[in-house]
Design a protein around this motif. Sequence first.
Motif, PDB file in Angstrom:
ATOM      1  N   SER A 172     -48.051  -4.132  19.353  1.00 57.48           N
ATOM      2  CA  SER A 172     -47.559  -4.564  20.659  1.00 57.48           C
ATOM      3  C   SER A 172     -47.968  -6.004  20.949  1.00 57.48           C
ATOM      4  O   SER A 172     -47.153  -6.809  21.434  1.00 57.48           O
ATOM      5  CB  SER A 172     -48.092  -3.637  21.753  1.00 57.48           C
ATOM      6  OG  SER A 172     -49.509  -3.611  21.742  1.00 57.48           O
TER       7      SER A 172
ATOM      8  N   ARG B 164     -38.611  -8.712  17.639  1.00 61.48           N
ATOM      9  CA  ARG B 164     -37.725  -7.552  17.805  1.00 61.48           C
ATOM     10  C   ARG B 164     -38.153  -6.408  16.891  1.00 61.48           C
ATOM     11  O   ARG B 164     -38.128  -5.233  17.280  1.00 61.48           O
ATOM     12  CB  ARG B 164     -36.288  -7.955  17.511  1.00 61.48           C
ATOM     13  CG  ARG B 164     -35.267  -6.855  17.802  1.00 61.48           C
ATOM     14  CD  ARG B 164     -33.856  -7.288  17.462  1.00 61.48           C
ATOM     15  NE  ARG B 164     -33.422  -8.426  18.273  1.00 61.48           N
ATOM     16  CZ  ARG B 164     -33.322  -9.684  17.841  1.00 61.48           C
ATOM     17  NH1 ARG B 164     -33.644  -9.976  16.576  1.00 61.48           N
ATOM     18  NH2 ARG B 164     -32.908 -10.652  18.626  1.00 61.48           N
ATOM     19  N   SER B 165     -38.551  -6.727  15.670  1.00 59.19           N
ATOM     20  CA  SER B 165     -38.906  -5.684  14.709  1.00 59.19           C
ATOM     21  C   SER B 165     -40.202  -4.975  15.074  1.00 59.19           C
ATOM     22  O   SER B 165     -40.419  -3.828  14.683  1.00 59.19           O
ATOM     23  CB  SER B 165     -39.035  -6.284  13.302  1.00 59.19           C
ATOM     24  OG  SER B 165     -40.210  -7.060  13.183  1.00 59.19           O
TER      25      SER B 165
ATOM     26  N   ALA C 135     -41.489  -4.816  18.421  1.00 55.21           N
ATOM     27  CA  ALA C 135     -41.575  -4.445  19.836  1.00 55.21           C
ATOM     28  C   ALA C 135     -41.662  -2.923  19.988  1.00 55.21           C
ATOM     29  O   ALA C 135     -40.833  -2.197  19.437  1.00 55.21           O
ATOM     30  CB  ALA C 135     -40.360  -4.981  20.588  1.00 55.21           C
ATOM     31  N   PRO C 136     -42.663  -2.433  20.733  1.00 53.01           N
ATOM     32  CA  PRO C 136     -42.779  -0.983  20.957  1.00 53.01           C
ATOM     33  C   PRO C 136     -41.563  -0.451  21.708  1.00 53.01           C
ATOM     34  O   PRO C 136     -41.009  -1.135  22.576  1.00 53.01           O
ATOM     35  CB  PRO C 136     -44.051  -0.869  21.820  1.00 53.01           C
ATOM     36  CG  PRO C 136     -44.803  -2.139  21.588  1.00 53.01           C
ATOM     37  CD  PRO C 136     -43.757  -3.187  21.354  1.00 53.01           C
ATOM     38  N   VAL C 137     -41.167   0.749  21.404  1.00 50.32           N
ATOM     39  CA  VAL C 137     -39.968   1.343  21.999  1.00 50.32           C
ATOM     40  C   VAL C 137     -40.070   1.410  23.516  1.00 50.32           C
ATOM     41  O   VAL C 137     -39.098   1.173  24.227  1.00 50.32           O
ATOM     42  CB  VAL C 137     -39.739   2.758  21.413  1.00 50.32           C
ATOM     43  CG1 VAL C 137     -38.583   3.447  22.130  1.00 50.32           C
ATOM     44  CG2 VAL C 137     -39.470   2.681  19.916  1.00 50.32           C
ATOM     45  N   GLY C 138     -41.253   1.707  24.041  1.00 51.41           N
ATOM     46  CA  GLY C 138     -41.385   1.900  25.485  1.00 51.41           C
ATOM     47  C   GLY C 138     -41.573   0.637  26.303  1.00 51.41           C
ATOM     48  O   GLY C 138     -41.653   0.717  27.536  1.00 51.41           O
ATOM     49  N   ASN C 139     -41.657  -0.516  25.648  1.00 53.82           N
ATOM     50  CA  ASN C 139     -41.908  -1.760  26.385  1.00 53.82           C
ATOM     51  C   ASN C 139     -40.571  -2.383  26.787  1.00 53.82           C
ATOM     52  O   ASN C 139     -40.050  -3.280  26.119  1.00 53.82           O
ATOM     53  CB  ASN C 139     -42.728  -2.732  25.536  1.00 53.82           C
ATOM     54  CG  ASN C 139     -43.279  -3.889  26.361  1.00 53.82           C
ATOM     55  OD1 ASN C 139     -42.704  -4.272  27.374  1.00 53.82           O
ATOM     56  ND2 ASN C 139     -44.396  -4.444  25.913  1.00 53.82           N
ATOM     57  N   ALA C 140     -40.023  -1.907  27.908  1.00 49.63           N
ATOM     58  CA  ALA C 140     -38.703  -2.363  28.344  1.00 49.63           C
ATOM     59  C   ALA C 140     -38.717  -3.836  28.740  1.00 49.63           C
ATOM     60  O   ALA C 140     -37.746  -4.566  28.490  1.00 49.63           O
ATOM     61  CB  ALA C 140     -38.224  -1.510  29.519  1.00 49.63           C
TER      62      ALA C 140
ATOM     63  N   ALA D  25     -38.594  -5.934  25.637  1.00 50.21           N
ATOM     64  CA  ALA D  25     -37.265  -5.778  25.028  1.00 50.21           C
ATOM     65  C   ALA D  25     -36.222  -6.607  25.776  1.00 50.21           C
ATOM     66  O   ALA D  25     -35.365  -7.249  25.160  1.00 50.21           O
ATOM     67  CB  ALA D  25     -36.865  -4.304  25.019  1.00 50.21           C
TER      68      ALA D  25
ATOM     69  N   GLN E 207     -34.092  -9.729  24.299  1.00 48.06           N
ATOM     70  CA  GLN E 207     -32.637  -9.688  24.373  1.00 48.06           C
ATOM     71  C   GLN E 207     -32.081 -10.932  25.060  1.00 48.06           C
ATOM     72  O   GLN E 207     -31.085 -11.515  24.617  1.00 48.06           O
ATOM     73  CB  GLN E 207     -32.193  -8.426  25.123  1.00 48.06           C
ATOM     74  CG  GLN E 207     -30.677  -8.259  25.230  1.00 48.06           C
ATOM     75  CD  GLN E 207     -30.018  -8.124  23.872  1.00 48.06           C
ATOM     76  OE1 GLN E 207     -30.613  -7.589  22.929  1.00 48.06           O
ATOM     77  NE2 GLN E 207     -28.800  -8.628  23.746  1.00 48.06           N
TER      78      GLN E 207
END
Length: 299
Positions: free
Chosen positions: A137, A167-168, A170-175, A178, A182
């Motif tokens: 993270s 991007r590769s 980034a934790p899934v839950g860190n909106a 993200a 983006q």
Amino acid sequence: MKLHTAFSSLLGAALLAATPVTLRGQATPADSVLFARAQRMVAEGDGAAGRAIVDSALASIPVSSPRYAEGLFWRASIASAALDAERDYRRIAVEYALSPRVPDALIRLAQLELARGDRMLAARHLERLLREYPPASARATAWYWLARVGFEDNDLSRGCIALDSARSLAPVGNAELANQIQYESGRCQTRAASSQPGAAPAASAPMVAPAPALRTISHPASPRAAYTVQVGAYPTRAAAERLRARLAKEGFAARIVPATKIFRVRVGRFPARSDAERAATKLKAAHLDAWIVDAEPAA
């Protein structure tokens, strides 16, 4: 003014929730209660009293204790001035290298340096995090801010390479992260679109011949003793390929050396360190990172 505005943004983000700064096993339950109370007080407008609570807690903690680094981080997070926060973040980074707060401190130091306009020092803080600290993270955030450094340097290629890595990882839950990635990705998509039909395709662009001093030099008698110049290391092959393409445009022949969970980008094989140093000098003159390492065995 720019530094003050950036610090105000950092402070505001830290105070959005009642306890946004998580404790990481370095504070006692009593510390937790005090620090959370201080942060609430600052968020509610009673900054002086909140900061006094943290100062009092720090006075009771031995400087040699890991708890002290936690207290410094909380004090920096609610500081009223950027210079006060910077002082405490720097102390954590320098004096408490084993504290789990170091990655966060380095990121915040980089943000302050970027606001000050010192992109080189901002990059150094982030590169230290990537070299020394493993949490994905924190590394994703560091790559994101390295991308911002690249964009502010008007180096779109470097920025997009760093953004690929962010991007590769980034934790899934860190909106929030993200969304930031983006948003910045629009710069890279614009660049990619320019290479579509109607523009000269990147693959057909003329390749500049490698500079003579950077041509691969074989040393069959002792391949393990040869030196090479490393220009980057990334968690994805896509990011490494971006850098290799950039090096080709600059006139440097580069190769990608895969390792465990990392792709290193290297230039040349040199039998003598002095040869590698000359190559590194040329790379740095082209505003590229370069450091000399032992070359991997030739395939």
